[in-house]
Design a protein around this motif. Structure first.
Motif, PDB file in Angstrom:
ATOM      1  N   SER A  75      -8.158  -7.221  -8.595  1.00  0.00           N
ATOM      2  CA  SER A  75      -7.809  -7.402 -10.009  1.00  0.00           C
ATOM      3  C   SER A  75      -8.694  -6.615 -10.970  1.00  0.00           C
ATOM      4  N   LYS A  76      -9.982  -6.484 -10.649  1.00  0.00           N
ATOM      5  CA  LYS A  76     -10.859  -5.826 -11.628  1.00  0.00           C
ATOM      6  C   LYS A  76     -10.791  -4.305 -11.471  1.00  0.00           C
ATOM      7  N   LEU A  77      -9.654  -3.757 -11.910  1.00  0.00           N
ATOM      8  CA  LEU A  77      -9.439  -2.315 -11.750  1.00  0.00           C
ATOM      9  C   LEU A  77      -9.219  -1.679 -13.106  1.00  0.00           C
ATOM     10  N   PRO A  78      -9.654  -0.426 -13.251  1.00  0.00           N
ATOM     11  CA  PRO A  78      -9.312   0.267 -14.492  1.00  0.00           C
ATOM     12  C   PRO A  78      -7.793   0.426 -14.541  1.00  0.00           C
ATOM     13  N   GLN A  79      -7.200   0.082 -15.658  1.00  0.00           N
ATOM     14  CA  GLN A  79      -5.740   0.170 -15.738  1.00  0.00           C
ATOM     15  C   GLN A  79      -5.332   1.594 -16.076  1.00  0.00           C
ATOM     16  N   GLU A  80      -5.359   2.441 -15.073  1.00  0.00           N
ATOM     17  CA  GLU A  80      -4.970   3.838 -15.259  1.00  0.00           C
ATOM     18  C   GLU A  80      -3.810   4.127 -14.340  1.00  0.00           C
ATOM     19  N   SER A  81      -3.041   5.137 -14.709  1.00  0.00           N
ATOM     20  CA  SER A  81      -1.829   5.363 -13.930  1.00  0.00           C
ATOM     21  C   SER A  81      -2.119   5.799 -12.488  1.00  0.00           C
ATOM     22  N   GLN A  84      -2.746   2.644 -10.658  1.00  0.00           N
ATOM     23  CA  GLN A  84      -1.462   1.950 -10.519  1.00  0.00           C
ATOM     24  C   GLN A  84      -0.596   2.589  -9.436  1.00  0.00           C
ATOM     25  N   ALA A  85      -0.635   3.914  -9.366  1.00  0.00           N
ATOM     26  CA  ALA A  85       0.159   4.628  -8.361  1.00  0.00           C
ATOM     27  C   ALA A  85      -0.306   4.248  -6.952  1.00  0.00           C
ATOM     28  N   MET A  86      -1.620   4.092  -6.778  1.00  0.00           N
ATOM     29  CA  MET A  86      -2.137   3.686  -5.471  1.00  0.00           C
ATOM     30  C   MET A  86      -1.665   2.278  -5.121  1.00  0.00           C
ATOM     31  N   VAL A  87      -1.668   1.411  -6.114  1.00  0.00           N
ATOM     32  CA  VAL A  87      -1.196   0.041  -5.894  1.00  0.00           C
ATOM     33  C   VAL A  87       0.298   0.078  -5.541  1.00  0.00           C
ATOM     34  N   GLY A  88       1.035   0.929  -6.257  1.00  0.00           N
ATOM     35  CA  GLY A  88       2.462   1.080  -5.964  1.00  0.00           C
ATOM     36  C   GLY A  88       2.694   1.530  -4.532  1.00  0.00           C
ATOM     37  N   TYR A  89       1.880   2.484  -4.086  1.00  0.00           N
ATOM     38  CA  TYR A  89       2.004   2.989  -2.725  1.00  0.00           C
ATOM     39  C   TYR A  89       1.720   1.870  -1.714  1.00  0.00           C
ATOM     40  N   ALA A  90       0.715   1.044  -2.015  1.00  0.00           N
ATOM     41  CA  ALA A  90       0.367  -0.059  -1.111  1.00  0.00           C
ATOM     42  C   ALA A  90       1.514  -1.069  -1.023  1.00  0.00           C
ATOM     43  N   PHE A  91       2.208  -1.292  -2.145  1.00  0.00           N
ATOM     44  CA  PHE A  91       3.397  -2.164  -2.099  1.00  0.00           C
ATOM     45  C   PHE A  91       4.446  -1.558  -1.166  1.00  0.00           C
ATOM     46  N   LEU A  92       4.647  -0.248  -1.290  1.00  0.00           N
ATOM     47  CA  LEU A  92       5.621   0.439  -0.437  1.00  0.00           C
ATOM     48  C   LEU A  92       5.292   0.257   1.031  1.00  0.00           C
ATOM     49  N   GLU A  93       4.003   0.405   1.349  1.00  0.00           N
ATOM     50  CA  GLU A  93       3.582   0.291   2.747  1.00  0.00           C
ATOM     51  C   GLU A  93       3.803  -1.118   3.288  1.00  0.00           C
ATOM     52  N   GLN A  94       3.942  -2.080   2.368  1.00  0.00           N
ATOM     53  CA  GLN A  94       4.240  -3.454   2.812  1.00  0.00           C
ATOM     54  C   GLN A  94       5.742  -3.711   2.797  1.00  0.00           C
ATOM     55  N   GLY A  95       6.506  -2.646   2.551  1.00  0.00           N
ATOM     56  CA  GLY A  95       7.962  -2.791   2.513  1.00  0.00           C
ATOM     57  C   GLY A  95       8.463  -3.393   1.207  1.00  0.00           C
ATOM     58  N   LYS A  96       7.594  -3.451   0.189  1.00  0.00           N
ATOM     59  CA  LYS A  96       7.997  -4.046  -1.099  1.00  0.00           C
ATOM     60  C   LYS A  96       8.413  -2.936  -2.061  1.00  0.00           C
ATOM     61  N   ILE A  97       9.611  -2.424  -1.826  1.00  0.00           N
ATOM     62  CA  ILE A  97      10.093  -1.284  -2.610  1.00  0.00           C
ATOM     63  C   ILE A  97      10.298  -1.673  -4.075  1.00  0.00           C
TER      64      ILE A  97
END
Length: 201
Positions: A75-81, A84-97
């Protein structure tokens, strides 16, 4: 030039004094983390993670460890794109498109856009292999991917053959030989179907 006894940022980096850097040069922390990530220096990232006020080093560490769930739980992350893109990629890797798409709707990150598309194409190929052709077509109505369009046509033709052989192998009016041939053909085309979307090496 007056010589300062204070070690410079670069001197501290050279000596891998990461805890000190975090204290003295907090503004340099993201740049340093990025550098360590590129070098896959997990020990350095761990050191920073222990002394930092943010979880950025932990994010990059979890990324190197492919611990995708952890990436999406920090949670304690700089809110930069980029973050966010890395977090998005991690969702993808969990199959959460869906989650990845929601993140990307706002940040429109080029890399993430490509990654989402390739995951969706992968998903569509899997549907084709499972003979869920209309679901794959729905995905491709959005993506309009040439390779996928081609694969859908092939899957349909295989599906039609499978329907025919399925009927023929149970058809009592055919000779035993013809029924056996139909059963063999059925298995053969099932195998062909399993190859759809898998790169031919």
């Amino acid at each position: 030039a007056k010589t300062s006894l204070e070690p410079t940022y670069q001197q501290l980096v050279n000596k891998e004094k990461y805890a000190e850097i975090v204290k003295k040069y907090p503004e340099k922390e993201p740049e340093l983390i990025e550098e360590l990530f590129q070098k896959e220096d997990k020990a350095g990232l761990k050191k920073i993670a222990e002394h930092s006020n943010t979880q950025l080093a932990q994010l990059y560490l979890a990324f190197l460890d492919k611990d995708w769930q952890k990436v999406t739980e920090l949670s304690k992350l700089p809110q930069e794109s980029d973050v966010q893109a890395m977090v998005g990629y991690a969702f993808l890797e969990q199959g959460k498109i869906e989650e990845a798409k929601l993140i990307n709707k706002e940040i429109q990150n080029d890399t993430l856009t490509k990654q989402i598309k390739s995951k969706e194409i992968e998903q569509a190929y899997k549907l084709l292999r499972e003979r869920k052709i209309s679901e794959a077509e729905r995905i491709n109505e959005r993506l309009k991917d040439n390779g996928l369009s081609e694969a859908i046509k092939v899957a349909k033709s295989i599906h039609n053959l499978l329907e025919k052989y399925a009927k023929d192998k149970e058809n009592k009016e055919l000779s035993e030989n013809e029924r056996k041939e139909a059963a063999d053909n059925y298995q053969l085309w099932l195998k062909n179907l399993e190859q759809i979307g898998k790169s031919v090496h």
